[in-house]
Design a protein around this motif. Structure first.
Motif, PDB file in Angstrom:
ATOM      1  N   ASN A 115      31.100  75.386  65.213  1.00 56.36           N
ATOM      2  CA  ASN A 115      30.013  74.445  65.471  1.00 56.36           C
ATOM      3  C   ASN A 115      29.687  74.384  66.955  1.00 56.36           C
ATOM      4  OD1 ASN A 115      29.821  73.790  62.765  1.00 56.36           O
ATOM      5  ND2 ASN A 115      31.134  71.983  62.922  1.00 56.36           N
ATOM      6  N   HIS A 116      30.727  74.418  67.767  1.00 59.74           N
ATOM      7  CA  HIS A 116      30.543  74.406  69.216  1.00 59.74           C
ATOM      8  C   HIS A 116      29.772  75.650  69.669  1.00 59.74           C
ATOM      9  CE1 HIS A 116      31.587  73.948  73.481  1.00 59.74           C
ATOM     10  NE2 HIS A 116      31.967  75.209  73.466  1.00 59.74           N
ATOM     11  N   GLN A 160      32.921  87.994  75.157  1.00 68.11           N
ATOM     12  CA  GLN A 160      31.611  88.520  74.798  1.00 68.11           C
ATOM     13  C   GLN A 160      31.492  88.845  73.313  1.00 68.11           C
ATOM     14  OE1 GLN A 160      30.944  91.840  77.443  1.00 68.11           O
ATOM     15  NE2 GLN A 160      31.341  90.592  79.265  1.00 68.11           N
ATOM     16  N   LEU A 161      32.582  88.688  72.570  1.00 68.29           N
ATOM     17  CA  LEU A 161      32.517  88.965  71.139  1.00 68.29           C
ATOM     18  C   LEU A 161      31.724  87.879  70.415  1.00 68.29           C
ATOM     19  CD1 LEU A 161      36.239  89.971  70.400  1.00 68.29           C
ATOM     20  CD2 LEU A 161      34.262  91.507  70.492  1.00 68.29           C
ATOM     21  N   PRO A 162      31.082  88.207  69.290  1.00 66.42           N
ATOM     22  CA  PRO A 162      30.460  87.176  68.462  1.00 66.42           C
ATOM     23  C   PRO A 162      31.522  86.166  68.026  1.00 66.42           C
ATOM     24  CG  PRO A 162      29.758  89.364  67.765  1.00 66.42           C
ATOM     25  CD  PRO A 162      30.875  89.571  68.752  1.00 66.42           C
ATOM     26  N   PRO A 163      31.127  84.906  67.790  1.00 65.53           N
ATOM     27  CA  PRO A 163      32.117  83.842  67.515  1.00 65.53           C
ATOM     28  C   PRO A 163      33.113  84.159  66.411  1.00 65.53           C
ATOM     29  CG  PRO A 163      29.976  82.865  67.913  1.00 65.53           C
ATOM     30  CD  PRO A 163      29.765  84.359  67.889  1.00 65.53           C
ATOM     31  N   ARG A 164      32.658  84.690  65.276  1.00 65.49           N
ATOM     32  CA  ARG A 164      33.586  84.949  64.175  1.00 65.49           C
ATOM     33  C   ARG A 164      34.532  86.094  64.500  1.00 65.49           C
ATOM     34  NH1 ARG A 164      32.862  82.638  59.104  1.00 65.49           N
ATOM     35  NH2 ARG A 164      31.215  81.072  59.103  1.00 65.49           N
ATOM     36  N   LYS A 221      26.288  75.935  71.901  1.00 62.14           N
ATOM     37  CA  LYS A 221      26.556  76.210  73.312  1.00 62.14           C
ATOM     38  C   LYS A 221      27.045  77.628  73.476  1.00 62.14           C
ATOM     39  CE  LYS A 221      29.378  74.709  77.257  1.00 62.14           C
ATOM     40  NZ  LYS A 221      30.375  73.742  77.743  1.00 62.14           N
ATOM     41  N   ARG A 222      26.381  78.385  74.299  1.00 62.96           N
ATOM     42  CA  ARG A 222      26.836  79.747  74.565  1.00 62.96           C
ATOM     43  C   ARG A 222      28.121  79.693  75.369  1.00 62.96           C
ATOM     44  NH1 ARG A 222      22.399  83.506  77.089  1.00 62.96           N
ATOM     45  NH2 ARG A 222      24.109  84.961  76.758  1.00 62.96           N
ATOM     46  N   ALA A 258      39.782  69.996  70.643  1.00 58.55           N
ATOM     47  CA  ALA A 258      41.057  69.604  70.045  1.00 58.55           C
ATOM     48  C   ALA A 258      41.020  68.136  69.611  1.00 58.55           C
ATOM     49  CB  ALA A 258      42.200  69.845  71.034  1.00 58.55           C
ATOM     50  N   GLN A 259      40.452  67.294  70.455  1.00 54.57           N
ATOM     51  CA  GLN A 259      40.305  65.886  70.079  1.00 54.57           C
ATOM     52  C   GLN A 259      39.468  65.751  68.813  1.00 54.57           C
ATOM     53  OE1 GLN A 259      39.212  63.161  73.387  1.00 54.57           O
ATOM     54  NE2 GLN A 259      39.617  64.899  74.715  1.00 54.57           N
ATOM     55  N   ASP A 260      38.349  66.478  68.781  1.00 58.64           N
ATOM     56  CA  ASP A 260      37.461  66.417  67.620  1.00 58.64           C
ATOM     57  C   ASP A 260      38.193  66.872  66.362  1.00 58.64           C
ATOM     58  OD1 ASP A 260      35.165  66.010  66.150  1.00 58.64           O
ATOM     59  OD2 ASP A 260      34.196  67.874  66.779  1.00 58.64           O
TER      60      ASP A 260
END
Length: 214
Positions: A117-118, A160-164, A122-123, A83-85
């Protein structure tokens, strides 16, 4: 914008944002910022050298941005950092923002990119947050236990879902954004977003059915 540091302090959740301040030009004292000004007026004021205008934008939108990050990461430490980023990037990108979308949508878009990006470096190690209240007034203890057990399984399945797919579920189900808005944020077509949402729900159902059968 010069290298002078500015610190944003927020509370509940508490975190700070440090970015570069714009340098005010010498001249007559600036008019005070109207707390009731709309978002675009605050953007214009911040561009003109009034960082307190951006303070108001942070205050207005910090919880929504934080919630996106928390539901994606599932823990306060990572969510606070993301959130800061998000707000640091927004502040630095003020001059490039053309107002072709609502400020809230623009901030969501930045938060989504920060989360992706995170995830690339990082998993995810924690479960996303279920935003529903933990207990309704007058709820029986046994009902609460059953509901919390179910919520824990849902959180684990979402994590466990893919990021998107995870972001599509978060933005669609929890933040009630349209497929078109999500497509803009993810840089995808509307058809891709709908497909992601369909596959995400199918994956969630399969994972929940597996855990409930075990």
């Amino acid at each position: 914008m010069d290298a002078t540091s500015r610190l944003w302090r927020t509370a509940d959740p508490a975190w700070t944002v440090t970015v570069a301040n714009p340098r005010r030009e010498a001249g007559p004292a600036a008019a005070p910022i109207d707390p009731a000004a709309d978002d675009m007026a605050l953007v214009e004021a911040a561009r003109a050298g009034a960082p307190e205008a951006f303070d108001l934008l942070v205050e207005r939108h910090r919880r929504a941005v934080y919630n996106v990050c928390y539901r994606f990461t599932g823990n306060h430490a990572d969510a606070s950092d993301l959130a800061q980023d998000t707000f640091v990037r927004a502040y630095r990108g003020l001059r490039a923002f053309r107002g072709d979308a609502a400020v809230s949508t623009w901030l969501y878009r930045i938060a989504v990119n920060v989360c992706l990006n995170h995830a690339a470096v990082k998993r995810p190690g924690h479960e996303p947050l279920d935003p529903r209240p933990l207990m309704d007034a007058g709820e029986a203890p046994d009902s609460r236990v059953l509901r919390e057990e179910r919520a824990a399984r849902v959180r684990a399945a979402i994590g466990q879902l893919p990021p998107r797919q995870r972001l599509t579920v978060i933005l669609r189900a929890y933040h009630e954004l349209t497929h078109e808005q999500i497509a803009s944020m993810l840089g995808s077509s509307v058809g891709t977003v709908k497909a992601n949402f369909f596959h995400a729900l199918r994956n969630l159902r399969a994972r929940l059915a597996a855990t409930e059968a075990s």
